[in-house]
Design a protein around this motif. Structure first.
Motif, PDB file in Angstrom:
ATOM      1  N   ASN A  53       0.829  -1.197   0.000  1.00  0.00           N
ATOM      2  CA  ASN A  53       0.000   0.000   0.000  1.00  0.00           C
ATOM      3  C   ASN A  53       0.870   1.255   0.000  1.00  0.00           C
ATOM      4  OD1 ASN A  53      -2.470   1.445   0.092  1.00  0.00           O
ATOM      5  ND2 ASN A  53      -2.221   1.708   2.297  1.00  0.00           N
ATOM      6  N   GLU A  54       1.938   1.242   0.788  1.00  0.00           N
ATOM      7  CA  GLU A  54       2.864   2.383   0.840  1.00  0.00           C
ATOM      8  C   GLU A  54       3.495   2.618  -0.522  1.00  0.00           C
ATOM      9  OE1 GLU A  54       6.038   5.012   2.534  1.00  0.00           O
ATOM     10  OE2 GLU A  54       4.433   4.124   3.665  1.00  0.00           O
ATOM     11  N   LEU A  55       3.842   1.553  -1.215  1.00  0.00           N
ATOM     12  CA  LEU A  55       4.432   1.694  -2.546  1.00  0.00           C
ATOM     13  C   LEU A  55       3.455   2.391  -3.484  1.00  0.00           C
ATOM     14  CD1 LEU A  55       6.699   1.174  -4.564  1.00  0.00           C
ATOM     15  CD2 LEU A  55       5.737  -1.117  -4.937  1.00  0.00           C
ATOM     16  N   HIS A  56       2.196   1.999  -3.444  1.00  0.00           N
ATOM     17  CA  HIS A  56       1.188   2.642  -4.303  1.00  0.00           C
ATOM     18  C   HIS A  56       1.012   4.114  -3.929  1.00  0.00           C
ATOM     19  CE1 HIS A  56       0.216  -1.053  -6.301  1.00  0.00           C
ATOM     20  NE2 HIS A  56      -0.171  -1.643  -5.180  1.00  0.00           N
ATOM     21  N   LEU A  57       0.970   4.415  -2.641  1.00  0.00           N
ATOM     22  CA  LEU A  57       0.821   5.805  -2.198  1.00  0.00           C
ATOM     23  C   LEU A  57       2.030   6.646  -2.611  1.00  0.00           C
ATOM     24  CD1 LEU A  57      -0.626   5.278   1.403  1.00  0.00           C
ATOM     25  CD2 LEU A  57      -1.850   6.171  -0.593  1.00  0.00           C
ATOM     26  N   THR A  58       3.209   6.079  -2.483  1.00  0.00           N
ATOM     27  CA  THR A  58       4.429   6.794  -2.855  1.00  0.00           C
ATOM     28  C   THR A  58       4.449   7.071  -4.357  1.00  0.00           C
ATOM     29  OG1 THR A  58       5.571   5.662  -1.039  1.00  0.00           O
ATOM     30  CG2 THR A  58       6.946   6.751  -2.652  1.00  0.00           C
ATOM     31  N   GLU A  59       4.028   6.092  -5.141  1.00  0.00           N
ATOM     32  CA  GLU A  59       3.953   6.295  -6.597  1.00  0.00           C
ATOM     33  C   GLU A  59       2.949   7.396  -6.940  1.00  0.00           C
ATOM     34  OE1 GLU A  59       2.973   2.295  -7.715  1.00  0.00           O
ATOM     35  OE2 GLU A  59       5.077   1.749  -8.080  1.00  0.00           O
ATOM     36  N   LEU A  69       0.518   8.527   4.177  1.00  0.00           N
ATOM     37  CA  LEU A  69       1.885   8.033   4.364  1.00  0.00           C
ATOM     38  C   LEU A  69       2.321   8.173   5.820  1.00  0.00           C
ATOM     39  CD1 LEU A  69       3.463   9.413   1.076  1.00  0.00           C
ATOM     40  CD2 LEU A  69       3.164   7.006   1.682  1.00  0.00           C
ATOM     41  N   GLU A  70       1.904   9.248   6.474  1.00  0.00           N
ATOM     42  CA  GLU A  70       2.210   9.416   7.894  1.00  0.00           C
ATOM     43  C   GLU A  70       1.510   8.352   8.728  1.00  0.00           C
ATOM     44  OE1 GLU A  70       1.164  13.487   8.704  1.00  0.00           O
ATOM     45  OE2 GLU A  70       3.073  14.238   7.928  1.00  0.00           O
ATOM     46  N   GLN A  71       0.299   7.995   8.332  1.00  0.00           N
ATOM     47  CA  GLN A  71      -0.421   6.923   9.021  1.00  0.00           C
ATOM     48  C   GLN A  71       0.329   5.598   8.845  1.00  0.00           C
ATOM     49  OE1 GLN A  71      -4.399   6.269   7.578  1.00  0.00           O
ATOM     50  NE2 GLN A  71      -4.932   4.901   9.257  1.00  0.00           N
ATOM     51  N   PHE A  72       0.853   5.353   7.651  1.00  0.00           N
ATOM     52  CA  PHE A  72       1.655   4.154   7.422  1.00  0.00           C
ATOM     53  C   PHE A  72       2.861   4.151   8.356  1.00  0.00           C
ATOM     54  CE2 PHE A  72       5.612   2.665   5.598  1.00  0.00           C
ATOM     55  CZ  PHE A  72       5.364   1.309   5.506  1.00  0.00           C
ATOM     56  N   LEU A 106      -5.647  24.496 -10.510  1.00  0.00           N
ATOM     57  CA  LEU A 106      -4.999  23.200 -10.719  1.00  0.00           C
ATOM     58  C   LEU A 106      -3.908  22.971  -9.676  1.00  0.00           C
ATOM     59  CD1 LEU A 106      -4.763  20.648 -12.379  1.00  0.00           C
ATOM     60  CD2 LEU A 106      -3.302  21.884 -13.987  1.00  0.00           C
ATOM     61  N   ILE A 107      -3.131  23.988  -9.392  1.00  0.00           N
ATOM     62  CA  ILE A 107      -2.075  23.863  -8.379  1.00  0.00           C
ATOM     63  C   ILE A 107      -2.690  23.610  -7.003  1.00  0.00           C
ATOM     64  CG2 ILE A 107      -0.240  25.113  -7.169  1.00  0.00           C
ATOM     65  CD1 ILE A 107       0.487  26.346  -9.909  1.00  0.00           C
ATOM     66  N   ASN A 108      -3.788  24.294  -6.693  1.00  0.00           N
ATOM     67  CA  ASN A 108      -4.471  24.065  -5.414  1.00  0.00           C
ATOM     68  C   ASN A 108      -5.028  22.642  -5.335  1.00  0.00           C
ATOM     69  OD1 ASN A 108      -3.943  26.606  -4.407  1.00  0.00           O
ATOM     70  ND2 ASN A 108      -5.872  27.462  -5.115  1.00  0.00           N
ATOM     71  N   ASP A 109      -5.555  22.143  -6.451  1.00  0.00           N
ATOM     72  CA  ASP A 109      -6.078  20.780  -6.503  1.00  0.00           C
ATOM     73  C   ASP A 109      -4.955  19.769  -6.256  1.00  0.00           C
ATOM     74  OD1 ASP A 109      -8.137  18.782  -7.063  1.00  0.00           O
ATOM     75  OD2 ASP A 109      -7.114  18.478  -8.983  1.00  0.00           O
ATOM     76  N   ILE A 110      -3.828  19.984  -6.883  1.00  0.00           N
ATOM     77  CA  ILE A 110      -2.675  19.102  -6.698  1.00  0.00           C
ATOM     78  C   ILE A 110      -2.215  19.154  -5.245  1.00  0.00           C
ATOM     79  CG2 ILE A 110      -0.249  18.769  -7.309  1.00  0.00           C
ATOM     80  CD1 ILE A 110      -1.023  19.776 -10.164  1.00  0.00           C
ATOM     81  N   ALA A 111      -2.171  20.352  -4.674  1.00  0.00           N
ATOM     82  CA  ALA A 111      -1.743  20.498  -3.284  1.00  0.00           C
ATOM     83  C   ALA A 111      -2.671  19.736  -2.339  1.00  0.00           C
ATOM     84  CB  ALA A 111      -1.691  21.976  -2.899  1.00  0.00           C
ATOM     85  N   THR A 112      -3.959  19.769  -2.615  1.00  0.00           N
ATOM     86  CA  THR A 112      -4.929  19.033  -1.798  1.00  0.00           C
ATOM     87  C   THR A 112      -4.672  17.532  -1.882  1.00  0.00           C
ATOM     88  OG1 THR A 112      -6.598  20.752  -2.130  1.00  0.00           O
ATOM     89  CG2 THR A 112      -7.386  18.594  -1.441  1.00  0.00           C
ATOM     90  N   HIS A 113      -4.442  17.033  -3.087  1.00  0.00           N
ATOM     91  CA  HIS A 113      -4.155  15.605  -3.261  1.00  0.00           C
ATOM     92  C   HIS A 113      -2.862  15.224  -2.551  1.00  0.00           C
ATOM     93  CE1 HIS A 113      -7.127  15.817  -6.585  1.00  0.00           C
ATOM     94  NE2 HIS A 113      -7.362  14.571  -6.208  1.00  0.00           N
ATOM     95  N   LYS A 114      -1.854  16.088  -2.664  1.00  0.00           N
ATOM     96  CA  LYS A 114      -0.580  15.806  -1.995  1.00  0.00           C
ATOM     97  C   LYS A 114      -0.767  15.727  -0.483  1.00  0.00           C
ATOM     98  CE  LYS A 114       2.192  19.031  -3.169  1.00  0.00           C
ATOM     99  NZ  LYS A 114       3.258  19.956  -3.491  1.00  0.00           N
ATOM    100  N   LYS A 115      -1.534  16.643   0.079  1.00  0.00           N
ATOM    101  CA  LYS A 115      -1.765  16.623   1.526  1.00  0.00           C
ATOM    102  C   LYS A 115      -2.441  15.333   1.964  1.00  0.00           C
ATOM    103  CE  LYS A 115      -2.044  21.589   2.295  1.00  0.00           C
ATOM    104  NZ  LYS A 115      -2.896  22.728   2.650  1.00  0.00           N
ATOM    105  N   GLY A 131       5.737   1.801  12.717  1.00  0.00           N
ATOM    106  CA  GLY A 131       6.369   1.964  14.025  1.00  0.00           C
ATOM    107  C   GLY A 131       5.775   1.021  15.059  1.00  0.00           C
ATOM    108  N   GLN A 132       4.461   0.821  14.995  1.00  0.00           N
ATOM    109  CA  GLN A 132       3.797  -0.098  15.930  1.00  0.00           C
ATOM    110  C   GLN A 132       4.246  -1.532  15.691  1.00  0.00           C
ATOM    111  OE1 GLN A 132      -0.288   0.835  15.071  1.00  0.00           O
ATOM    112  NE2 GLN A 132      -0.359   2.562  16.503  1.00  0.00           N
TER     113      GLN A 132
END
Length: 164
Positions: A15-21, A57-60, A42-51, A65-66
């Motif tokens: 799943n992490e690999l797919h998210l990273t891609e 990814l932070e959840q991963f 478009l830049i705002n839309d991309i920024a939203t997707h990146k967030k 870590g667990q």
């Protein structure tokens, strides 16, 4: 114990690999967009997707870590390598996950570089926009002051040079 966490780890890494891609694709899309005339939406839309991707990814990272904590390993690259070694020692098929992990690291390095380049491009566009506004307002760039947070503040005593 690793026998219980390994199936979860395999799924998490895939799943992490797919998210990273996906993150790499968004950063590439952002880089391409920044090379064209400004498309704020478009830049705002991309920024939203990146967030959203970064949050996932932070959840991963938290879940990883667990898993490492259950094996009494640190949440570091060394801890992950030790985890993979334990999996191989336990006779688990770890080759695919190890390769996926290596691919994640490679893509993350590319993402970091792209993100830095895109950030520099956005900063340059913001500087040019701010400079253009200063010219339109008739404000000298030398009259800037700085607020308590270190950001430049506009001089309230400006006059407009151009009226549209």
């Amino acid at each position: 114990m690793i026998e219980k966490t390994w199936p979860i780890t395999e799924k998490l890494i895939l799943n992490e690999l797919h998210l990273t891609e996906q993150l790499y694709e968004q950063l590439t899309r952002e880089a391409d967009t920044l090379k064209q005339p400004p498309h704020t939406e478009l830049i705002n839309d991309i920024a939203t997707h990146k967030k959203q991707l970064v949050m996932q990814l932070e959840q991963f990272n938290t879940q990883c870590g667990q898993i490492l904590a259950t094996e009494k390993l640190p949440n570091t690259q060394e801890g992950i390598k030790a985890y993979f070694q334990r999996a191989e020692t336990a006779g688990l098929r770890a080759v695919e996950s190890i390769n996926n992990w290596a691919q994640i690291q490679f893509i993350c390095a590319d993402c970091r570089t792209l993100n830095e380049q895109n950030g520099a491009g956005i900063e340059l566009l913001a500087y040019h926009t701010k400079r253009s506004l200063h010219i339109i307002k008739g404000k000298s760039p030398l009259s800037s002051t700085y607020g308590p947070d270190g950001t430049a503040q506009c001089d309230p005593f400006t006059h407009t040079l151009i009226s549209v």
